[in-house]
Design a protein around this motif. Structure first.
Motif, PDB file in Angstrom:
ATOM      1  N   UNK A  42       0.830  -1.209   0.000  1.00 45.51           N
ATOM      2  CA  UNK A  42       0.000   0.000   0.000  1.00 45.51           C
ATOM      3  C   UNK A  42       0.863   1.256   0.000  1.00 45.51           C
ATOM      4  N   UNK A  43       1.909   1.273   0.789  1.00 46.15           N
ATOM      5  CA  UNK A  43       2.806   2.435   0.823  1.00 46.15           C
ATOM      6  C   UNK A  43       3.449   2.673  -0.543  1.00 46.15           C
ATOM      7  N   UNK A  44       3.885   1.596  -1.195  1.00 45.22           N
ATOM      8  CA  UNK A  44       4.495   1.730  -2.536  1.00 45.22           C
ATOM      9  C   UNK A  44       3.483   2.259  -3.550  1.00 45.22           C
ATOM     10  N   UNK A  45       2.267   1.754  -3.484  1.00 44.45           N
ATOM     11  CA  UNK A  45       1.226   2.181  -4.414  1.00 44.45           C
ATOM     12  C   UNK A  45       0.909   3.658  -4.219  1.00 44.45           C
ATOM     13  N   UNK A  46       0.731   4.072  -2.979  1.00 40.58           N
ATOM     14  CA  UNK A  46       0.424   5.485  -2.722  1.00 40.58           C
ATOM     15  C   UNK A  46       1.548   6.395  -3.186  1.00 40.58           C
ATOM     16  N   UNK A  47       2.782   5.972  -2.964  1.00 45.88           N
ATOM     17  CA  UNK A  47       3.932   6.748  -3.450  1.00 45.88           C
ATOM     18  C   UNK A  47       3.890   6.848  -4.975  1.00 45.88           C
ATOM     19  N   UNK A  48       3.608   5.753  -5.644  1.00 53.12           N
ATOM     20  CA  UNK A  48       3.565   5.714  -7.104  1.00 53.12           C
ATOM     21  C   UNK A  48       2.451   6.609  -7.635  1.00 53.12           C
ATOM     22  N   UNK A  49       1.294   6.601  -6.973  1.00 52.11           N
ATOM     23  CA  UNK A  49       0.168   7.422  -7.426  1.00 52.11           C
ATOM     24  C   UNK A  49       0.397   8.912  -7.188  1.00 52.11           C
ATOM     25  N   UNK A  50       1.266   9.257  -6.244  1.00 51.53           N
ATOM     26  CA  UNK A  50       1.518  10.679  -5.950  1.00 51.53           C
ATOM     27  C   UNK A  50       2.058  11.440  -7.148  1.00 51.53           C
ATOM     28  N   UNK A  51       2.653  10.737  -8.089  1.00 50.38           N
ATOM     29  CA  UNK A  51       3.190  11.426  -9.263  1.00 50.38           C
ATOM     30  C   UNK A  51       2.105  12.152 -10.030  1.00 50.38           C
TER      31      UNK A  51
END
Length: 128
Positions: A54-63
């Protein structure tokens, strides 16, 4: 965009990507529920793995926060982030905000009303 047929095709592709995301979310949640019955150490390992993902996904979506990302994004890039946001949107407030932001970005970039797009898979829609 701009031509009705291409707009419809884009919209239909968005719907399918969103539906796939909904199915993946269902499968992920089913796996998490199943793991609750596992031995405590196994359940803790799965929960930890889930939190890291979940943390990786949220970081990726922040772009998608950056207007520059939208300026350079291809249709495939947009389908990718929409699929991921559809998968995680019911997971947390941050994921839901990312999904709303992406839907607004699609509306702004392509003029397609992704905000109102129902991504409920057809089988689920029939059950309503």
């Amino acid at each position: 965009m701009g031509d009705g047929q291409n707009d419809r095709t884009f919209f239909d592709r968005l719907r399918v990507v969103g539906q796939q995301g909904e199915v993946l979310a269902f499968m992920r949640n089913l796996r998490l529920e199943t793991q609750k019955k596992a031995p405590p150490e196994r359940a803790a390992m799965v929960k930890d793995q889930y939190e890291r993902e979940r943390a990786r996904v949220l970081q990726w979506l922040r772009r998608t926060d950056s207007p520059g990302w939208w300026d350079g994004a291809s249709e495939q890039d947009v389908f990718d982030v929409f699929g991921v946001s559809s998968t995680w949107k019911d997971d947390s407030a941050a994921a839901a905000a990312a999904d709303r932001r992406i839907r607004q970005g699609i509306r702004h970039k392509y003029g397609v009303n992704a905000v109102a797009l129902d991504t409920t898979p057809p089988r689920d829609a029939e059950a309503r």
